[in-house]
Design a protein around this motif. Structure first.
Motif, PDB file in Angstrom:
ATOM      1  N   SER A  51       5.387   1.624 -10.902  1.00  0.00           N
ATOM      2  CA  SER A  51       6.134   0.369 -11.002  1.00  0.00           C
ATOM      3  C   SER A  51       5.213  -0.806 -11.298  1.00  0.00           C
ATOM      4  O   SER A  51       5.543  -1.675 -12.114  1.00  0.00           O
ATOM      5  N   VAL A  78      11.622  -6.713 -14.398  1.00  0.00           N
ATOM      6  CA  VAL A  78      11.675  -7.580 -13.220  1.00  0.00           C
ATOM      7  C   VAL A  78      10.944  -8.910 -13.426  1.00  0.00           C
ATOM      8  O   VAL A  78      11.392  -9.957 -12.936  1.00  0.00           O
ATOM      9  N   GLU A  96      14.058  -0.846 -13.632  1.00  0.00           N
ATOM     10  CA  GLU A  96      14.215  -2.237 -13.191  1.00  0.00           C
ATOM     11  C   GLU A  96      12.887  -2.978 -13.193  1.00  0.00           C
ATOM     12  O   GLU A  96      12.839  -4.168 -13.492  1.00  0.00           O
ATOM     13  N   CYS A  97      11.804  -2.274 -12.862  1.00  0.00           N
ATOM     14  CA  CYS A  97      10.489  -2.919 -12.859  1.00  0.00           C
ATOM     15  C   CYS A  97      10.036  -3.274 -14.274  1.00  0.00           C
ATOM     16  O   CYS A  97       9.233  -4.190 -14.458  1.00  0.00           O
ATOM     17  N   GLU A 157      18.817  -9.131  -3.137  1.00  0.00           N
ATOM     18  CA  GLU A 157      19.078  -8.161  -4.207  1.00  0.00           C
ATOM     19  C   GLU A 157      20.186  -7.187  -3.807  1.00  0.00           C
ATOM     20  O   GLU A 157      21.062  -6.850  -4.624  1.00  0.00           O
ATOM     21  N   SER A 171      13.972   2.448 -10.050  1.00  0.00           N
ATOM     22  CA  SER A 171      12.802   1.603  -9.768  1.00  0.00           C
ATOM     23  C   SER A 171      11.991   1.346 -11.030  1.00  0.00           C
ATOM     24  O   SER A 171      11.606   0.202 -11.321  1.00  0.00           O
ATOM     25  N   VAL A 219      11.744  -4.392  -5.835  1.00  0.00           N
ATOM     26  CA  VAL A 219      12.594  -3.453  -6.580  1.00  0.00           C
ATOM     27  C   VAL A 219      12.519  -2.057  -5.978  1.00  0.00           C
ATOM     28  O   VAL A 219      13.547  -1.401  -5.748  1.00  0.00           O
TER      29      VAL A 219
END
Length: 274
Positions: A169, A97, A93-94, A22, A90, A119
């Motif tokens: 998350s 994801v 993006e979660c 990543e 975080s 992440v």
């Protein structure tokens, strides 16, 4: 839950591999590469410093014996922006994801919670990379701000934020699979959350403290006490927000437990939904 978390240790190499991939993919093809880990928060700090320190200078002032003006205000701002960027990135993006890695989930059997963990850790590394820049700013440019003994409190603040961020998350990554509108709601909610956190203004400012309902509202925000811990560690150089941070840590543990519990309950539905 404890047993399942222990099981994740067997997949630590997978987590390391995913984080490494990543990090490499994020800046692949860019001219500056990993330098963007330093440049992004610096550029963002510059924008906010100009807007709130020059155009709208009411955000600055004298707090805890430190003059929060000019370059010191920029340092104060940077100290709050770094952990916020870790938290904000975080969560956003979660929310996506499990969809991004949908093919991986369908083809390979592994603990799916590895993905939100990946992440959060990736963004933690970006946060850690920005801290030396903050320290250099304080050492070279700080006028009334100095590095003190309380900088050693930094890992405690990171641990509190890690637990809280990880819990949210898990919750967000699980819920967005079934409630896809949550991704759009989160973007707006996090913007409100940013301004409800003392990043561009000091929590101890007279204009804040004189309004009791506002103080209560900000005090109920867990990120207030996390960001304040960093401010006390790097900017104010005094005992870091010790009365509120343990309560925030306890809340973070509860959030982690509930987030993981919901994630675990919904895990069997992820393959069908993504």
């Amino acid at each position: 839950m404890i047993e399942k978390l222990k099981e994740l240790l067997k997949y630590r190499q997978l987590i390391i591999t995913l984080v490494s991939r990543e990090l490499k993919a994020r800046y692949r093809g860019t001219v500056f590469g990993f330098l963007w880990s330093f440049l992004n928060p610096l550029l963002l700090m510059s924008v906010y410093a100009i807007v709130f320190g020059v155009i709208l200078p009411g955000s600055s002032g004298r707090i805890e014996g430190i003059s929060i003006v000019g370059i010191d205000y920029a340092i104060f701002l940077f100290t709050g922006l770094l952990p916020w960027l870790w938290f904000n990135s975080s969560i956003l993006e979660c929310a996506n994801v499990l969809f991004v890695h949908g093919n991986l989930i369908k083809k390979i059997q592994f603990p799916i919670e590895v993905l939100p963990i990946m992440v959060v850790i990736t963004n933690l590394i970006h946060f850690i990379l920005g801290v030396p820049i903050l320290i250099l700013l304080i050492l070279i440019l700080g006028k009334t701000i100095n590095i003190t003994f309380w900088v050693f409190f930094f890992p405690v603040a990171v641990m509190v934020q890690l637990v809280f961020t990880m819990g949210l998350s898990f919750l967000v990554s699980a819920l967005t699979v079934h409630f896809r509108d949550l991704k759009d709601i989160l973007a707006n909610l996090l913007t409100l959350w940013f301004f409800a956190t003392p990043i561009i203004y000091p929590f101890a400012a007279e204009s804040i403290q004189s309004k009791k309902p506002l103080v209560i509202a900000l005090s109920l925000n867990p990120m207030t006490h996390i960001v304040e811990a960093y401010h006390y560690t790097f900017v104010f150089g005094s005992l870091p927000h010790w009365k509120k941070l343990p309560v925030t840590f306890l809340f973070g543990v509860i959030c982690f437990y509930l987030g993981y519990l919901i994630f675990d309950k919904l895990r069997d539905t992820f393959v069908e939904e993504v």
